[in-house]
Write a protein that holds these residues in place. Structure first.
Motif, PDB file in Angstrom:
ATOM      1  N   THR A  16      43.886  34.903  40.643  1.00  0.00           N
ATOM      2  CA  THR A  16      43.867  34.474  42.047  1.00  0.00           C
ATOM      3  C   THR A  16      45.254  34.039  42.502  1.00  0.00           C
ATOM      4  O   THR A  16      45.684  34.362  43.617  1.00  0.00           O
ATOM      5  CB  THR A  16      42.835  33.338  42.224  1.00  0.00           C
ATOM      6  N   ASP A  39      35.422  37.706  44.049  1.00  0.00           N
ATOM      7  CA  ASP A  39      34.958  36.705  43.090  1.00  0.00           C
ATOM      8  C   ASP A  39      33.945  35.785  43.781  1.00  0.00           C
ATOM      9  O   ASP A  39      34.294  35.131  44.777  1.00  0.00           O
ATOM     10  CB  ASP A  39      36.160  35.881  42.586  1.00  0.00           C
ATOM     11  N   HIS A  43      37.640  31.522  45.318  1.00  0.00           N
ATOM     12  CA  HIS A  43      38.838  30.673  45.321  1.00  0.00           C
ATOM     13  C   HIS A  43      39.901  31.189  46.287  1.00  0.00           C
ATOM     14  O   HIS A  43      40.545  30.421  46.991  1.00  0.00           O
ATOM     15  CB  HIS A  43      39.423  30.565  43.906  1.00  0.00           C
ATOM     16  N   ASP A 123      41.128  40.619  44.696  1.00  0.00           N
ATOM     17  CA  ASP A 123      41.042  39.574  43.660  1.00  0.00           C
ATOM     18  C   ASP A 123      39.676  39.709  42.982  1.00  0.00           C
ATOM     19  O   ASP A 123      38.635  39.528  43.619  1.00  0.00           O
ATOM     20  CB  ASP A 123      41.193  38.189  44.299  1.00  0.00           C
TER      21      ASP A 123
HETATM   22 MG    MG Z   1      40.298  33.652  40.231  1.00  0.00          MG
END
Ligand code: MG
Ligand code: ADP
Length: 254
Positions: A16, A39, A43, A123
């Protein structure tokens, strides 16, 4: 347009951090990149200030209801366009399965005219699940952060095996780069990992740029900023600028 997927089957290796700061480095140059957060923990979305309440307003809507990516995209303070994540992404494996038409969904969505005019950075989470498979099939370049420890290197080897196993389906060797993160020249382990990496991976696929251990990189998510806004002169900002410079020629043909 070039699509970079940031993936490693281990958590905490800097996926990330790398996605965030590569996107910010691209935005610094006046481009408007697209971030896709795959994800369920979200995040990346969080650092960009996105707090979507409904799953339909996120990449869940894209995967479950064919909502176009531009309909869920939002502009962030960093100048990055973001398709945010939602906790419900964790349910997608059970809901969708992993058939070929499912794992090609993101590739097709990103290739729709106007969907992604600039560079795309995805990500991924730390599992080889349906979302990561979508990222693998969509991307032009797989970027695999490896933090300076033995388990991260072991995971990098697993990624290498998984990508090689997918080669007959992909019908090519997927372009990939391994990037060392949390590098600390004073620690012997950092040097050990460099030596071992060169033994187990193709040297030409290991980035020359190393992302150094840097407290500004670790701090910046707490204030919901990328490192360029949080500490523009920091080692973190310098290293991610250098990483982008190194990757641009690789992405040139994409
Ligand atoms: Mg991550
Ligand atoms: P992942 O997405 O792979 O789980 P993260 O990017 O969230 O990993 O990083 C895990 C933790 O390590 C975070 O707290 C992050 O701030 C920290 N971190 C990542 N890269 C660095 C670095 N180069 N220097 C210091 N801390 C880092």
């Amino acid at each position: 347009m070039a699509i970079i997927a940031v993936f490693n089957q281990k958590g905490g290796v800097g996926k990330t951090t790398t996605a965030l700061n590569l996107l910010a480095a691209i935005a610094q140059r006046g481009e408007r990149p697209l971030a896709i957060d795959l994800d369920p923990q979200g995040h990346l979305s969080h650092v960009f200030g996105a707090r979507p309440r409904h799953a339909e307003e996120t990449v869940c809507g894209f995967f479950l209801h064919q909502t176009p990516l531009d309909d869920i995209a939002q502009i962030t303070r960093s100048g990055v366009v973001l398709c945010p994540a939602h906790l419900d992404l964790a349910k997608l494996d059970a809901l969708l399965g992993k058939s070929l038409n499912v794992v090609l969904r993101l590739r097709q969505g990103l290739r729709r005219p106007g969907a992604a005019p600039g560079t795309v950075v995805i990500d991924c989470c730390a599992l080889l699940n349906v979302l990561s498979l979508n990222a693998i099939f969509a991307c032009d370049l797989m970027l695999i952060p490896v933090s300076c420890d033995y388990l991260a290197l072991a995971s990098a080897r697993e990624v290498e095996r998984a990508l090689n196993a997918l080669e007959p389906v992909l019908k090519r060797r997927l372009p990939r780069r391994y990037v060392l993160t949390r590098y600390d020249a004073r620690r012997k382990m950092s040097e050990d990992i460099i030596v071992q990496m060169a033994e187990v991976l193709r040297p030409e696929e290991i980035c020359g740029t190393r992302i150094r251990e840097n407290v500004k990189l670790a701090e910046s998510p707490a204030v919901e900023l990328d490192v360029f806004r949080h500490a523009p002169g920091s080692k973190g900002a310098l290293d991610y600028t250098a990483l982008l410079d190194e990757l641009l020629p690789v992405l040139g043909g994409a």
